[in-house]
Design an enzyme around this catalytic site. Sequence first.
Site, mmCIF file in Angstrom:
data_model
loop_
_atom_site.group_PDB
_atom_site.id
_atom_site.type_symbol
_atom_site.label_atom_id
_atom_site.label_comp_id
_atom_site.label_asym_id
_atom_site.label_seq_id
_atom_site.Cartn_x
_atom_site.Cartn_y
_atom_site.Cartn_z
ATOM 1 N N CYS A 1 19.395 -14.970 6.808
ATOM 2 C CA CYS A 1 19.142 -15.624 8.094
ATOM 3 C C CYS A 1 19.858 -14.878 9.228
ATOM 4 O O CYS A 1 19.244 -14.557 10.255
ATOM 5 C CB CYS A 1 19.623 -17.076 8.026
ATOM 6 S SG CYS A 1 19.022 -18.101 9.367
ATOM 7 N N CYS B 1 17.535 -21.619 6.731
ATOM 8 C CA CYS B 1 17.548 -20.812 5.515
ATOM 9 C C CYS B 1 18.764 -21.171 4.673
ATOM 10 O O CYS B 1 19.864 -21.338 5.204
ATOM 11 C CB CYS B 1 17.659 -19.318 5.863
ATOM 12 S SG CYS B 1 16.205 -18.642 6.611
ATOM 13 N N GLY C 1 17.165 -12.994 -23.187
ATOM 14 C CA GLY C 1 17.034 -14.445 -23.215
ATOM 15 C C GLY C 1 17.786 -15.121 -24.342
ATOM 16 O O GLY C 1 17.908 -16.341 -24.361
ATOM 17 N N CYS D 1 12.440 -21.877 9.446
ATOM 18 C CA CYS D 1 13.876 -21.910 9.709
ATOM 19 C C CYS D 1 14.101 -22.019 11.215
ATOM 20 O O CYS D 1 13.552 -21.243 11.991
ATOM 21 C CB CYS D 1 14.545 -20.657 9.163
ATOM 22 S SG CYS D 1 16.279 -20.506 9.662
ATOM 23 N N CYS E 1 16.225 -18.643 12.427
ATOM 24 C CA CYS E 1 15.638 -17.302 12.425
ATOM 25 C C CYS E 1 14.108 -17.325 12.414
ATOM 26 O O CYS E 1 13.471 -16.294 12.551
ATOM 27 C CB CYS E 1 16.158 -16.482 11.251
ATOM 28 S SG CYS E 1 15.416 -16.936 9.672
#
Lengths: 277, 256
Positions: free
Chosen positions: A268, A262, A28, A237, A240
């Site tokens: 997808c 998606c 970080g 979606c 899909c």
Amino acid sequence: MTYNFAFLDEDTKRMLRRALLKAVAIPGYQVPFGSREMPLPYGWGTGGIQVTAALLGPDDVLKVIDQGADDTTNAVNIRRFFARVAGVATTEHTVDATLIQTRHRIPETSLREDQILVFQVPEPEPLRTLEPREAETRTLHALADYGLMHVKLYEDIAQYGHIATSYDYPVLVDGRYLTSPSPIPKFDNPKMDQSPALMLFGAGREKRLYAIPPYTSVESLAFEDHPFEIQRWEHHCELCGSRESYLDEVVVDDRGSRMFVCSDTDFCSGRRAEAQA
Amino acid sequence: MSALLQVRGLSRHYGHRIGCEDVSFDLHPGELLCIVGESGSGKSTLLNTVAAQLAPTSGSVRYCQKNGSWLDIGMLNEADRRRLAREEWGFVTQNPRDGLRLNVSAGANVAERLMALGMRNYSQLRGIARNWLERVEIDPSRIDDPPTAFSGGMQQRLQIARTLVTQPRLVFMDEPTAGLDVSVQARILDLLRRLVNELGLAAVMVTHDLAVARLLAARTMVMQGGRVVETGLTDQILDDPQHPYTQLLVSSVLTT
């Protein structure tokens, strides 16, 4: 004209790798590095490209995504760039890739230990909007003095009734450094926690690198009475049928019709192929 | 009663120029000390040096913590200095715009120090912020307004609320009423006097206004050219000034 393997000269790659090692050693923490001019403008992913260039080997398989999609301008160009200057194999399939450069998404498919995710970062300093002085933000990081970040979250709740920050949602890495996850939707924040894949972040214009090593705790900041929440949709979606993935709302004609699909195109199409088989 | 703050032989130079020179005083808990003097006499330099915002050239500042142990301010590292400034001290600047965060709401300004201390409960923070706005006579319904929408006097009161919310034991104030019109000044002074009494604060206040000193402070220090020329009870100094400069200062006040 021929380029050195993966465009950058070997000394530059060495400098980048040294900075990356330091970044991995201090999860970080923003490591300064000598960012180079790249053959595309700042803001188009110069930081991510330099990290990718420093990591690529001849056997790597590269995938590049832009907002989840493999077929947008940014993704196509960067993929073609490395296919040309490094001659590496490229793919659109998350499972086949060893190195994934991404802009603003983490793939829906879970990543593995042998994969590396490289993020493009416009502003590596999460405190910047509240504290413009670099010397001061560095001191705040050194002292782990992060009350300021909650001022922004407080302000969100005061103005909107809930934490309205929906992307680039600040996280605390390994319980120590406050870090920007790059402008990914907060939907993807939980995927960073204890991720098996190494995650590297490059900010070309700001000349900073940082890292979240595998299996590191990544905590999204919040208030006790306003806990961290990810986006949810009432839709699934339309291509899909997934209810678990991050959805884009797309306007499909000039009468205001919309559809939800998606954002991760590989996820997808994979699901659709599965459904057909 | 033992002192809260001990200043001994404190000097701050800017190169060859003197900011303040060889200043010593004690401050006791609950006491309000005024530093008066003309512009350029080193009042603000002294205040900033005592409050550890400037490094002293020589001399020492010692502070007695809540737990009774003494701290040498000059020897503190950055982390401890910030902790002290956040938890036990407060600083009110002359221009509220320097002390406030102008791009966030009034409530966030008041709650910031609490969040820095680790408070993470939104409704609690909000309750405290509302309560403090009320205490400094700002309508609590304006909690979500930005400070830029406030008048100068309200901004100064907001800064006072933001500083006092963590209940500091010692507050430094640098001309908190300068630049405000007379009626607003009176209101803020009234408010300060009430809060200082309620909370039992100790405070060091810089001012060039002798009336402010008379209203608020038990003790006054007069500075000229970076040195303290006279110090004592406020009434004594204002009614029977000994030093020629103090005499000049007192006699130059317009009487109505």
